[in-house]
Design a protein around this motif. Sequence first.
Motif, PDB file in Angstrom:
ATOM      1  N   VAL A 163      -4.851  17.393  11.201  1.00 44.58           N
ATOM      2  CA  VAL A 163      -4.360  17.510  10.018  1.00 44.58           C
ATOM      3  C   VAL A 163      -5.365  16.956   8.709  1.00 44.58           C
ATOM      4  CG1 VAL A 163      -1.730  17.634  11.027  1.00 44.58           C
ATOM      5  CG2 VAL A 163      -3.035  15.404  10.121  1.00 44.58           C
ATOM      6  N   PRO A 164      -5.192  17.201   7.755  1.00 48.01           N
ATOM      7  CA  PRO A 164      -5.983  16.879   6.680  1.00 48.01           C
ATOM      8  C   PRO A 164      -5.819  15.459   6.213  1.00 48.01           C
ATOM      9  CG  PRO A 164      -4.938  18.939   5.976  1.00 48.01           C
ATOM     10  CD  PRO A 164      -4.221  18.589   7.228  1.00 48.01           C
ATOM     11  N   VAL A 165      -6.749  14.647   5.817  1.00 46.69           N
ATOM     12  CA  VAL A 165      -6.731  13.295   5.576  1.00 46.69           C
ATOM     13  C   VAL A 165      -7.088  13.293   4.052  1.00 46.69           C
ATOM     14  CG1 VAL A 165      -8.010  11.089   5.865  1.00 46.69           C
ATOM     15  CG2 VAL A 165      -7.372  12.557   7.863  1.00 46.69           C
ATOM     16  N   VAL A 166      -6.291  12.459   3.352  1.00 47.23           N
ATOM     17  CA  VAL A 166      -6.239  12.453   1.833  1.00 47.23           C
ATOM     18  C   VAL A 166      -6.364  11.282   1.041  1.00 47.23           C
ATOM     19  CG1 VAL A 166      -5.000  13.305  -0.213  1.00 47.23           C
ATOM     20  CG2 VAL A 166      -4.615  14.459   1.808  1.00 47.23           C
ATOM     21  N   ARG A 167      -7.252  10.962   0.220  1.00 42.12           N
ATOM     22  CA  ARG A 167      -7.640   9.641  -0.330  1.00 42.12           C
ATOM     23  C   ARG A 167      -7.374   9.857  -1.873  1.00 42.12           C
ATOM     24  NH1 ARG A 167     -13.615   8.033   0.183  1.00 42.12           N
ATOM     25  NH2 ARG A 167     -13.741   9.251  -1.699  1.00 42.12           N
ATOM     26  N   ALA A 199       0.888  -1.262   0.103  1.00 41.79           N
ATOM     27  CA  ALA A 199      -0.042  -0.145  -0.028  1.00 41.79           C
ATOM     28  C   ALA A 199       0.879   1.307   0.083  1.00 41.79           C
ATOM     29  CB  ALA A 199      -0.930  -0.186   1.077  1.00 41.79           C
ATOM     30  N   THR A 200       2.000   1.129   0.739  1.00 39.85           N
ATOM     31  CA  THR A 200       3.032   2.426   0.719  1.00 39.85           C
ATOM     32  C   THR A 200       3.518   2.481  -0.604  1.00 39.85           C
ATOM     33  OG1 THR A 200       3.405   1.461   2.922  1.00 39.85           O
ATOM     34  CG2 THR A 200       4.843   3.284   2.005  1.00 39.85           C
ATOM     35  N   PHE A 201       3.576   1.601  -1.282  1.00 44.51           N
ATOM     36  CA  PHE A 201       4.515   1.502  -2.695  1.00 44.51           C
ATOM     37  C   PHE A 201       3.335   2.211  -3.555  1.00 44.51           C
ATOM     38  CE2 PHE A 201       6.803  -0.171  -6.344  1.00 44.51           C
ATOM     39  CZ  PHE A 201       7.966   0.412  -6.038  1.00 44.51           C
ATOM     40  N   GLY A 202       2.231   1.457  -3.610  1.00 46.61           N
ATOM     41  CA  GLY A 202       1.033   1.944  -4.519  1.00 46.61           C
ATOM     42  C   GLY A 202       0.793   3.279  -4.034  1.00 46.61           C
ATOM     43  N   GLN A 203       1.033   3.774  -2.820  1.00 43.74           N
ATOM     44  CA  GLN A 203       0.692   5.491  -2.566  1.00 43.74           C
ATOM     45  C   GLN A 203       1.676   6.222  -3.111  1.00 43.74           C
ATOM     46  OE1 GLN A 203      -1.887   7.341  -1.405  1.00 43.74           O
ATOM     47  NE2 GLN A 203      -2.861   6.139   0.167  1.00 43.74           N
ATOM     48  N   ALA A 204       2.821   5.777  -3.895  1.00 48.37           N
ATOM     49  CA  ALA A 204       3.868   6.195  -4.340  1.00 48.37           C
ATOM     50  C   ALA A 204       4.538   6.867  -3.093  1.00 48.37           C
ATOM     51  CB  ALA A 204       3.599   7.226  -5.253  1.00 48.37           C
ATOM     52  N   ALA A 205       4.732   6.344  -2.111  1.00 49.63           N
ATOM     53  CA  ALA A 205       5.468   7.104  -0.801  1.00 49.63           C
ATOM     54  C   ALA A 205       6.639   6.428  -0.867  1.00 49.63           C
ATOM     55  CB  ALA A 205       4.659   6.808   0.581  1.00 49.63           C
ATOM     56  N   PHE A 206       7.572   6.680  -1.729  1.00 49.89           N
ATOM     57  CA  PHE A 206       8.724   6.270  -2.113  1.00 49.89           C
ATOM     58  C   PHE A 206      10.064   6.692  -1.384  1.00 49.89           C
ATOM     59  CE2 PHE A 206       6.930   5.995  -6.476  1.00 49.89           C
ATOM     60  CZ  PHE A 206       6.455   4.576  -6.347  1.00 49.89           C
ATOM     61  N   GLN A 207       9.842   8.047  -0.925  1.00 44.28           N
ATOM     62  CA  GLN A 207      10.942   9.065  -0.302  1.00 44.28           C
ATOM     63  C   GLN A 207      10.792   8.916   1.133  1.00 44.28           C
ATOM     64  OE1 GLN A 207      12.951   9.658  -2.745  1.00 44.28           O
ATOM     65  NE2 GLN A 207      11.662   9.144  -4.367  1.00 44.28           N
ATOM     66  N   THR A 208      12.070   9.178   1.948  1.00 44.42           N
ATOM     67  CA  THR A 208      12.142   9.404   3.261  1.00 44.42           C
ATOM     68  C   THR A 208      11.118  10.353   3.664  1.00 44.42           C
ATOM     69  OG1 THR A 208      14.356   8.891   2.743  1.00 44.42           O
ATOM     70  CG2 THR A 208      13.944   9.604   5.149  1.00 44.42           C
ATOM     71  N   GLY A 209      10.521   9.902   4.894  1.00 45.45           N
ATOM     72  CA  GLY A 209       9.538  11.077   5.388  1.00 45.45           C
ATOM     73  C   GLY A 209       8.022  11.044   4.828  1.00 45.45           C
ATOM     74  N   VAL A 225       4.833   8.213  15.646  1.00 43.14           N
ATOM     75  CA  VAL A 225       5.588   8.525  14.480  1.00 43.14           C
ATOM     76  C   VAL A 225       6.125   9.988  14.548  1.00 43.14           C
ATOM     77  CG1 VAL A 225       5.472   9.041  11.874  1.00 43.14           C
ATOM     78  CG2 VAL A 225       4.345   7.041  12.961  1.00 43.14           C
ATOM     79  N   ASN A 226       5.285  11.004  14.901  1.00 38.81           N
ATOM     80  CA  ASN A 226       5.979  12.307  15.096  1.00 38.81           C
ATOM     81  C   ASN A 226       7.017  12.469  16.058  1.00 38.81           C
ATOM     82  OD1 ASN A 226       4.137  13.395  13.172  1.00 38.81           O
ATOM     83  ND2 ASN A 226       2.712  13.993  14.710  1.00 38.81           N
ATOM     84  N   ALA A 227       6.943  11.678  17.205  1.00 41.98           N
ATOM     85  CA  ALA A 227       7.830  11.510  18.055  1.00 41.98           C
ATOM     86  C   ALA A 227       9.172  11.036  17.460  1.00 41.98           C
ATOM     87  CB  ALA A 227       7.400  10.850  19.491  1.00 41.98           C
ATOM     88  N   ASP A 228       9.060   9.804  17.029  1.00 35.29           N
ATOM     89  CA  ASP A 228      10.308   9.253  16.469  1.00 35.29           C
ATOM     90  C   ASP A 228      10.986   9.956  15.555  1.00 35.29           C
ATOM     91  OD1 ASP A 228      10.534   6.801  17.942  1.00 35.29           O
ATOM     92  OD2 ASP A 228       9.369   5.896  16.900  1.00 35.29           O
ATOM     93  N   ALA A 229      10.123  10.592  14.491  1.00 43.48           N
ATOM     94  CA  ALA A 229      10.467  11.476  13.413  1.00 43.48           C
ATOM     95  C   ALA A 229      11.123  12.708  13.856  1.00 43.48           C
ATOM     96  CB  ALA A 229       9.442  11.634  12.296  1.00 43.48           C
ATOM     97  N   GLY A 230      10.648  13.233  14.970  1.00 44.38           N
ATOM     98  CA  GLY A 230      11.120  14.486  15.478  1.00 44.38           C
ATOM     99  C   GLY A 230      10.729  15.666  14.557  1.00 44.38           C
ATOM    100  N   VAL A 231       9.596  15.420  13.883  1.00 42.73           N
ATOM    101  CA  VAL A 231       8.819  16.563  13.162  1.00 42.73           C
ATOM    102  C   VAL A 231       7.459  16.082  13.027  1.00 42.73           C
ATOM    103  CG1 VAL A 231      10.490  17.270  11.456  1.00 42.73           C
ATOM    104  CG2 VAL A 231       9.201  15.363  10.835  1.00 42.73           C
ATOM    105  N   ASP A 232       6.361  16.944  12.677  1.00 39.14           N
ATOM    106  CA  ASP A 232       5.014  16.410  12.702  1.00 39.14           C
ATOM    107  C   ASP A 232       4.516  16.315  11.423  1.00 39.14           C
ATOM    108  OD1 ASP A 232       4.985  16.768  15.364  1.00 39.14           O
ATOM    109  OD2 ASP A 232       3.592  18.538  15.673  1.00 39.14           O
ATOM    110  N   LEU A 233       3.716  15.204  10.899  1.00 37.24           N
ATOM    111  CA  LEU A 233       3.285  14.912   9.879  1.00 37.24           C
ATOM    112  C   LEU A 233       2.340  16.127   9.503  1.00 37.24           C
ATOM    113  CD1 LEU A 233       2.717  11.011   9.502  1.00 37.24           C
ATOM    114  CD2 LEU A 233       4.800  12.558   8.710  1.00 37.24           C
ATOM    115  N   THR A 234       2.181  16.696   8.308  1.00 36.40           N
ATOM    116  CA  THR A 234       1.291  17.617   7.954  1.00 36.40           C
ATOM    117  C   THR A 234       0.161  17.060   7.350  1.00 36.40           C
ATOM    118  OG1 THR A 234       2.571  17.936   5.994  1.00 36.40           O
ATOM    119  CG2 THR A 234       3.019  19.572   7.805  1.00 36.40           C
TER     120      THR A 234
END
Length: 504
Positions: free
Chosen positions: A430-434, A250-260, A397-406
Motif C-alpha cells: 500500500v502507499p506510504v505518505v509523508r 505524533a498521531t495527534f500531529g498527523q491529525a489522525a483524530f478519527q476512529t480508523g 492491526v488489519n486483523a484486529d480492525a477487520g479491515v485492511d488499511l489502504t
Amino acid sequence: MADYIIAIDQGTTSSRAIIFDKKGSIVATGQKEHEQILPKAGWVEHDAAEIWRNVQEVIGLALGRADLTRHDIAAVGITNQRETAVVWDKNTGKPIYNAIVWQDTRTQEIVDRLAADGGVERFKPVVGLPLATYFSGTKIAWILENVEGAREKAEAGDLLFGTTDCWVLWNLTGGADGGVHATDVTNASRTMFMDLETLEWRDDILEAFGVPRSMMPEIRSSSEVYGTAESSSLLRETPIAGILGDQQAATFGQAAFQTGESKNTYGTGCFLIFNTGEEVVHSKNGLLTTVGYKLGDGPTHYALEGSIAVTGSLIQWLRDQLGIISSAPEVEKLAEQVEDNGGVYIVPAFSGLFAPYWRPDARGAIVGLTRYANKNHIARAALEAVAFQTRDVLDAVNADAGVDLTELKVDGGMVANDALMQFQADVLGVPVVRPVVAETTALGAAYAAGLAVGFWNGLDDLSANWQEDKRWEPSMDEAERDRQLRLWRKAVTKSMDWVDEDVK
Ligand SMILES: Nc1ncnc2c1ncn2[C@@H]1O[C@H](COP(=O)(O)OP(=O)(O)O)[C@@H](O)[C@H]1O
Ligand SMILES: O=P(O)(O)OC[C@H](O)CO
C-alpha cells in the motif's frame, strides 16, 4: 495573543525544542543528544539531570534562533519518550538512580515473578498491557528493590516517580520549590498502573509491584494548563498546557483524530498507532491498548499500538558498534550500492521482540550469511528489517480492525530515507505518505498546548494544516513480496528461544 507555541520533545536519543506558528510550520529548532549509558548487556540508562540541562539549553537555542522571547510564546507543550522511569527525591530534586529507559530488559526477573501468579496477561484487561520489561512499572520496582535506602525513602513519602514529561514539567514549574507533579493520561497508560476505563491509578496493581501510591503523579488530561514556568526559566510565566507521550503526540500531529485513522513513526523504535475512538478495544493479535488523547474534560480517545523496539537504533548500532557508517543517513548510500540483500536478514531483537511477538527470549540474529555478504548487504538488511517489522505490525492491526488499511501515514527521523520508504511501500503493498511537517511529535504537543489556551479553536483548524509532501507507491510484484516475507518470518523464528539460564 502571542504568535507562537513552543514544544519540548524529550526523545530517547535527543531533546528538542521546536517553535511553531499558527499554520503548524516550524519557525526554529534547538536540539541536543544525551548520553546513552549502557552499563551491561540489556541495560539502557539516561542521566535525568543531563536531560533537564539539555531541555533548558534547547529552549534557549530555539528562542535565540527565532529571535523570540517568552512574550511571543502563547503556551508550552511537552512530549516525551514514554515508559522511561525517573525516580527522584522531592526534597533535593535529585534523581536517586539513572533513568531506566524503555528499551532496558534488566527487569525480566520481576516480570517472571509477577507473571508466576496469573501469567503475563494478568493485568491486561485493566491496563491494556502485558507484563513486560518495556513498561515503567517493573523499572520503578527495580529501583526500589536495588537502590540503597530507596524503599525507606519511598515509604516515607520522599520519592517521586515520573516519565520524562513529568520530570520536565516538575522542574519547569519550580522543582523542589513547588513543582507540579503531574502527567497526562497517555503517559499514565504506559506505566501498567492506570485503569483504562476510570483513568485512575489502581491500588491493587501498585501493591502487587510494591510501589507506594505517594510516588505517583496526578493524572491529568493531555490538553489543559498544568502550571506556568518558574521565575528563573527563559519561559517564565508561560503556561504549560499540553502533554502527550511521543507516539500519541505524533498521531495527534498527523491529525489522525478519527476512529480508523493511523500513523507509523520511525525513530529509535517504530510505533504504529491505530485510533479506535472512544472505545477500549483489546487486541487478539499482540497489540497494546493505550490512551490516544483526551482534551480537557472531553471524552477519552483510545488506540491500538504496535510497538517495535529497534529500528533507528539499529542504524545507530551500525554506526557506533560496527563502525560501517559514520552518520545515519549514510546507510542509504551503502545500501543502494547493491541490488538486493544478498540473502542476508537481520532480526534486531536487541531487547527481545516487542509487537506483535512479545518474545523476551529472542535476541538479535543475522542469518543467511555467506562469504559473498558484505557491509552493503548488512546496511540493506538493516533498513529492510525496519520495513519487515512494520509489515508484521500492520498485519496485526488489519486483523484486529477487520479491515485492511489502504495507506500508511509516516513520520519521524527515518522517513528522510527514500530507499527505506520505497521498500516499506513494496513490502506493505500500500502507499506510504509523508506530510510536509515530519516533526509530527513536537507538532502534536504544540497542538495540545495551543488548543488549551485558545491559540487554535478546534480540531478542524489542525486538520486544515496537514499537507502531503511525498507518496511512495508499491512497485514490487506480489510473488517477490511473498518470497521476501517468507524468508523474513523464517529469520524471525531463528532469533527466538535464545535467552535461557546461561544467556542474559
Ligand atoms: N537518513 C536516515 N536513514 C536511516 N535512519 C536514520 C536517518 N536519519 C536518522 N535516522 C535514525 O532515526 C533515529 C532518529 O530519529 P528521531 O525521530 O529523531 O528519533 P527519536 O525521537 O527516537 O530520538 C536515529 O535512530 C537514527 O539512527
Ligand atoms: O523517543 P522515541 O521517539 O524513540 O519514542 C520512544 C517511545 O515513546 C517508547 O515507547
